[in-house]
Design a protein around this motif. Structure first.
Motif, PDB file in Angstrom:
ATOM      1  N   PHE A 152      47.402 -24.389  42.680  1.00  0.00           N
ATOM      2  CA  PHE A 152      47.467 -23.144  43.044  1.00  0.00           C
ATOM      3  C   PHE A 152      48.506 -22.898  43.902  1.00  0.00           C
ATOM      4  CE2 PHE A 152      42.850 -24.291  42.552  1.00  0.00           C
ATOM      5  CZ  PHE A 152      42.418 -23.114  41.731  1.00  0.00           C
ATOM      6  N   LYS A 153      49.010 -21.684  43.870  1.00  0.00           N
ATOM      7  CA  LYS A 153      50.400 -21.361  44.536  1.00  0.00           C
ATOM      8  C   LYS A 153      49.967 -20.301  45.489  1.00  0.00           C
ATOM      9  CE  LYS A 153      54.658 -21.599  43.388  1.00  0.00           C
ATOM     10  NZ  LYS A 153      55.949 -21.451  42.577  1.00  0.00           N
ATOM     11  N   SER A 154      49.954 -20.167  46.759  1.00  0.00           N
ATOM     12  CA  SER A 154      49.702 -18.977  47.723  1.00  0.00           C
ATOM     13  C   SER A 154      50.906 -18.074  47.819  1.00  0.00           C
ATOM     14  CB  SER A 154      49.409 -19.436  49.060  1.00  0.00           C
ATOM     15  OG  SER A 154      50.384 -19.783  49.939  1.00  0.00           O
ATOM     16  N   VAL A 155      50.626 -16.828  47.931  1.00  0.00           N
ATOM     17  CA  VAL A 155      51.855 -15.794  48.213  1.00  0.00           C
ATOM     18  C   VAL A 155      51.652 -15.192  49.442  1.00  0.00           C
ATOM     19  CG1 VAL A 155      52.109 -15.644  45.448  1.00  0.00           C
ATOM     20  CG2 VAL A 155      50.379 -14.109  46.795  1.00  0.00           C
ATOM     21  N   LEU A 156      52.633 -14.543  49.915  1.00  0.00           N
ATOM     22  CA  LEU A 156      52.614 -13.682  50.975  1.00  0.00           C
ATOM     23  C   LEU A 156      52.910 -12.292  50.716  1.00  0.00           C
ATOM     24  CD1 LEU A 156      54.448 -16.357  52.970  1.00  0.00           C
ATOM     25  CD2 LEU A 156      52.111 -15.169  53.697  1.00  0.00           C
ATOM     26  N   LYS A 157      51.897 -11.663  50.252  1.00  0.00           N
ATOM     27  CA  LYS A 157      52.084 -10.153  49.851  1.00  0.00           C
ATOM     28  C   LYS A 157      51.102  -9.051  50.044  1.00  0.00           C
ATOM     29  CE  LYS A 157      54.326 -11.546  45.496  1.00  0.00           C
ATOM     30  NZ  LYS A 157      54.497 -11.527  43.884  1.00  0.00           N
ATOM     31  N   PRO A 158      51.399  -7.927  50.039  1.00  0.00           N
ATOM     32  CA  PRO A 158      50.606  -6.856  50.462  1.00  0.00           C
ATOM     33  C   PRO A 158      49.697  -6.828  49.124  1.00  0.00           C
ATOM     34  CG  PRO A 158      52.532  -5.812  49.953  1.00  0.00           C
ATOM     35  CD  PRO A 158      52.862  -7.049  49.755  1.00  0.00           C
TER      36      PRO A 158
END
Ligand code: NAI
Ligand code: NA
Length: 395
Positions: A152-158
């Motif tokens: 899994f890859k985390s993302v920093l998005k709205p």
């Protein structure tokens, strides 16, 4: 070798062993003069090599003479290539701890894996018997699930809408508008899988089933809330969903530990410059304004001051001061109405031209380079250093 900072974007590719050592020794000194009454005695810190986790390890060891096991994921040095800073921090910490007669050992590897969990459990069983505290302080962009092997890859998005606001490139001081597209597909679930509470619960379940948690055991994980300015990209964005999950997991953990009167807590900490936070858009501009305001008010803290206050004025003061959601708040000074009102005013005025005066860009940069052992007071950077430093308690 002579080691100089080599930056690429938000990261620094080199680190300085003597500067890292100096940082660790300063944190140790701070805790020696602010010890914890009735503090923890046998502590596992997951994410122990930098940031809040390192500060938690130092506070445990030097605040109440705790034996500590640190788990982290750091790059060892090779000839002519410095290690990652957490390697040098851990080497400095364990060298000093052993000199001072404190038990300190470490495990370097993927804390999300079954192998590292099993190795850690065995070390606890062999050396400590039962532990009374686990600090969970991982910050990672990826996680391979130990049972399914899925990565899994985390993302920093709205979520839902594009977010547009100002940010600063702290290397150049240029303030400019950025837009971040909303997340899509499995972004939310993937971010929860990496930074939510599943892995924390797996650790505690394993340690509980092996009967290595003592009566009145505590475990603490770290969260963040922050201001309305960053809400769309942080607390109400994908990472915020992961933090919601982490916070809900604290209650599940407490439920699972009833028979030993164990407790799972989340502590909401202050925004600080760490390797994790410098990669988040908008946060560097917010932090440089926040630092300015908090320093002017005389209430600025770094990781060690934050964790010292967590231990001495909350966890071991029998005075948790939980918020309505059951969380410990040591972001209380950051979130004070007067502080936030001032930051918001400054935010409206912040441009490339004004920021050097109205914000603490220098403080930001100094903290950033300090993370890698650079720009540390009292260190002679022209002096040849040995990059091949060993961690004495590494298993
Ligand atoms: P950091 O980047 O300084 O520390 C991360 C630690 O996790 C390091 O010890 C690293 O070696 C370890 N790590 C990463 N991936 C690993 C893996 N797969 N296996 C084993 N160890 C691994 O991060 P920081 O900022 O101290 O963050 C710790 C926690 O505090 C995070 O949950 C973060 O969200 C939270 N927090 C951070 C704030 C900030 O402003 N920096 C504010 C409030 C909370
Ligand atoms: Na940490």
């Amino acid at each position: 070798m002579i080691i100089e900072p080599k930056t690429r974007g938000f990261i620094c590719l080199t680190s300085h062993p003597v500067g890292c050592e100096q940082n660790v020794l300063s944190q140790i000194d701070y805790i020696k003069s602010n010890p914890t009454t009735n503090g923890p005695k046998k502590v596992l810190v997951i994410g122990a090599s930098t940031g809040f986790g390192l500060a938690s390890r130092i506070t445990s060891a030097y605040g109440s003479n705790a034996s500590t096991i640190g788990v982290f994921f750091e790059k060892p040095p090779t000839e002519g290539r410095p290690a990652s800073p957490g390697w040098y921090n851990s080497a400095a910490f364990e060298t000093q701890a052993h000199k001072d007669g404190l038990y300190a050992k470490s495990i370097n590897g993927d804390a999300f894996s079954n192998e590292i969990k099993a190795q850690t459990l065995k070390l606890i069983q062999d050396d400590l018997g039962k532990i009374d505290m686990v600090i969970y302080s991982l910050a990672s962009p990826v996680r391979t699930h130990p049972d399914t092997g899925e990565r899994f890859k985390s993302v920093l998005k709205p979520i839902g809408e594009t977010f547009t606001n100002n940010t600063v490139d702290f290397h150049t001081g240029v303030v400019k508008e950025i837009s971040i597209e909303p997340c899509s597909g499995d972004d939310i679930d993937n971010t929860i899988a990496v930074m939510g509470g599943e892995d924390w619960k797996m650790w505690i379940d394993l340690l509980k089933s092996a009967d290595v948690l003592s009566e009145d055991f505590k475990t603490v994980a770290y969260s963040y809330i922050g201001p309305s300015l960053t809400e769309a990209v942080y607390r109400k964005g994908t990472i915020g969903r992961a933090k919601d999950h982490l916070e809900a997991t604290a209650f599940e953990i407490t439920d699972s530990l009833k028979d030993i009167n164990g407790k799972g807590y989340v502590s909401v900490n202050k925004a600080l410059v760490t390797q994790a936070s410098s990669a988040i858009p908008v946060i560097p501009l917010y932090i440089s304004l926040l630092y300015k305001v908090m320093k002017e008010e005389g209430i600025h803290e770094g990781c060690i001051e934050q964790i010292e206050r967590l231990f001495n004025e909350r966890l071991y003061a029998e005075d948790l001061q939980l918020d309505a959601e059951g969380r410990i708040r040591i972001d209380d000074w950051e979130m004070r109405d007067d502080i936030q009102a001032k930051v918001l005013e400054l935010w409206k005025e912040a441009t490339t031209e004004t920021l050097p005066n109205i914000g603490d860009l220098d403080g930001y940069k100094t903290d950033f380079f300090n993370l890698f052992g650079f720009n540390v007071d009292g260190v002679d950077y022209d002096k040849d250093v040995n990059e091949m430093v060993a961690i004495p308690g590494l298993q």
